[in-house]
Design a protein around this motif. Structure first.
Motif, PDB file in Angstrom:
ATOM      1  N   ASP A 263      54.475 -17.747  16.727  1.00  0.00           N
ATOM      2  CA  ASP A 263      54.702 -16.834  17.841  1.00  0.00           C
ATOM      3  C   ASP A 263      53.412 -16.795  18.643  1.00  0.00           C
ATOM      4  OD1 ASP A 263      55.699 -14.877  19.580  1.00  0.00           O
ATOM      5  OD2 ASP A 263      54.935 -13.261  18.314  1.00  0.00           O
ATOM      6  N   PRO A 264      53.246 -17.735  19.594  1.00  0.00           N
ATOM      7  CA  PRO A 264      51.998 -17.794  20.353  1.00  0.00           C
ATOM      8  C   PRO A 264      51.931 -16.693  21.408  1.00  0.00           C
ATOM      9  CG  PRO A 264      53.271 -19.836  20.579  1.00  0.00           C
ATOM     10  CD  PRO A 264      54.139 -18.821  19.925  1.00  0.00           C
ATOM     11  N   GLY A 265      50.871 -15.921  21.330  1.00  0.00           N
ATOM     12  CA  GLY A 265      50.608 -14.901  22.344  1.00  0.00           C
ATOM     13  C   GLY A 265      49.344 -15.263  23.094  1.00  0.00           C
ATOM     14  N   THR A 266      48.984 -14.438  24.023  1.00  0.00           N
ATOM     15  CA  THR A 266      47.789 -14.693  24.821  1.00  0.00           C
ATOM     16  C   THR A 266      46.538 -14.689  23.965  1.00  0.00           C
ATOM     17  OG1 THR A 266      48.871 -13.590  26.660  1.00  0.00           O
ATOM     18  CG2 THR A 266      46.498 -13.930  26.845  1.00  0.00           C
ATOM     19  N   ARG A 267      46.440 -13.762  23.020  1.00  0.00           N
ATOM     20  CA  ARG A 267      45.256 -13.670  22.178  1.00  0.00           C
ATOM     21  C   ARG A 267      45.517 -14.055  20.729  1.00  0.00           C
ATOM     22  NH1 ARG A 267      40.931  -9.291  20.992  1.00  0.00           N
ATOM     23  NH2 ARG A 267      39.820 -10.457  19.420  1.00  0.00           N
ATOM     24  N   PHE A 268      46.687 -13.676  20.214  1.00  0.00           N
ATOM     25  CA  PHE A 268      46.990 -13.918  18.807  1.00  0.00           C
ATOM     26  C   PHE A 268      48.177 -14.858  18.666  1.00  0.00           C
ATOM     27  CE2 PHE A 268      45.157  -9.644  18.987  1.00  0.00           C
ATOM     28  CZ  PHE A 268      44.081  -9.804  18.131  1.00  0.00           C
ATOM     29  N   VAL A 269      48.188 -15.593  17.542  1.00  0.00           N
ATOM     30  CA  VAL A 269      49.327 -16.440  17.198  1.00  0.00           C
ATOM     31  C   VAL A 269      49.783 -16.011  15.815  1.00  0.00           C
ATOM     32  CG1 VAL A 269      50.138 -18.785  16.762  1.00  0.00           C
ATOM     33  CG2 VAL A 269      48.454 -18.363  18.561  1.00  0.00           C
ATOM     34  N   GLY A 270      51.001 -15.484  15.763  1.00  0.00           N
ATOM     35  CA  GLY A 270      51.574 -15.094  14.483  1.00  0.00           C
ATOM     36  C   GLY A 270      52.154 -16.319  13.801  1.00  0.00           C
ATOM     37  N   LEU A 271      51.982 -16.406  12.497  1.00  0.00           N
ATOM     38  CA  LEU A 271      52.481 -17.540  11.720  1.00  0.00           C
ATOM     39  C   LEU A 271      53.396 -17.047  10.611  1.00  0.00           C
ATOM     40  CD1 LEU A 271      49.149 -19.530  11.231  1.00  0.00           C
ATOM     41  CD2 LEU A 271      50.849 -19.821  13.019  1.00  0.00           C
ATOM     42  N   ALA A 272      54.463 -17.793  10.388  1.00  0.00           N
ATOM     43  CA  ALA A 272      55.385 -17.523   9.281  1.00  0.00           C
ATOM     44  C   ALA A 272      55.709 -18.849   8.621  1.00  0.00           C
ATOM     45  CB  ALA A 272      56.659 -16.861   9.801  1.00  0.00           C
ATOM     46  N   LEU A 273      56.030 -18.790   7.344  1.00  0.00           N
ATOM     47  CA  LEU A 273      56.294 -20.000   6.567  1.00  0.00           C
ATOM     48  C   LEU A 273      57.644 -19.867   5.878  1.00  0.00           C
ATOM     49  CD1 LEU A 273      54.839 -22.642   5.648  1.00  0.00           C
ATOM     50  CD2 LEU A 273      54.103 -21.358   3.630  1.00  0.00           C
ATOM     51  N   SER A 274      58.397 -20.953   5.881  1.00  0.00           N
ATOM     52  CA  SER A 274      59.690 -20.931   5.189  1.00  0.00           C
ATOM     53  C   SER A 274      59.474 -21.076   3.692  1.00  0.00           C
ATOM     54  CB  SER A 274      60.583 -22.074   5.677  1.00  0.00           C
ATOM     55  OG  SER A 274      60.120 -23.315   5.163  1.00  0.00           O
ATOM     56  N   SER A 275      60.457 -20.620   2.941  1.00  0.00           N
ATOM     57  CA  SER A 275      60.453 -20.876   1.500  1.00  0.00           C
ATOM     58  C   SER A 275      60.755 -22.362   1.298  1.00  0.00           C
ATOM     59  CB  SER A 275      61.514 -20.010   0.804  1.00  0.00           C
ATOM     60  OG  SER A 275      62.797 -20.288   1.330  1.00  0.00           O
TER      61      SER A 275
END
Length: 173
Positions: free
Chosen positions: A26-38
């Motif tokens: 989830d790329p944002g202007t300042r932060f990028v959220g990351l998630a990983l699949s099982s």
């Protein structure tokens, strides 16, 4: 079948065949959220948030973008990621605007071309995260900390939830 469905299906099938995982961004202007699949490609889990301005690598990178790219490449290697699902911030009418152009440019600049990348509609994922946090009484400060990984998790889970993403079970003969 629509082109996105075909592409997602191929991407997840490749991950399933190689016992690897899919990474949601989830790329944002300042932060990028990351998630990983099982490993079975059924569940998305929050991983971490990368701050575009303060990512540290050794040796020092020549630019913040390079540092961010190196940090992502390290995560991809350590987690055995074989594909990416990236949130695309479509407008309320489902059209691509300037924000989408920036996300596509960002992904291209990371030089992740060796991995299949699928862009998926991320509208309302942040508000869905906030609503969920509010319903369980999470403080505003904690909501702020968790919203990026939560949005990435929703994006990836949405991709995984599409029924044809998982390979069909082997037929019994």
């Amino acid at each position: 079948m629509n082109p996105l469905a075909e592409r997602l299906g191929a991407l997840v099938l490749r991950a399933a065949q190689t016992s690897t995982r899919v990474l949601g961004l989830d790329p944002g202007t300042r932060f990028v959220g990351l998630a990983l699949s099982s490993a079975d490609l059924r569940v998305a889990m929050p991983l971490r948030v990368l701050d575009r301005a303060t990512v540290c690598v050794t040796p020092p990178a020549t630019s913040p973008l390079q540092a961010h790219a190196e940090a992502l490449h390290a995560i991809i290697a350590s987690q055995r990621v074989s594909a990416l699902v990236v949130g695309l911030p479509l407008d309320s009418l489902g059209q691509e605007g300037e924000a989408c152009v920036k996300v596509r440019r960002y992904v291209k600049q990371l030089k992740l071309a060796s991995l299949p990348v699928v862009f998926i509609d991320e509208r309302y994922t942040t508000s869905a995260s906030r609503h969920a946090f509010k319903s369980i009484g999470l403080s505003v400060a904690r909501q702020q900390q968790a919203k990026d990984t939560s949005a990435a998790t929703i994006i990836l889970q949405n991709a995984l939830d599409i029924g044809f993403l998982r390979p069909a079970p082997a037929s019994k003969r």
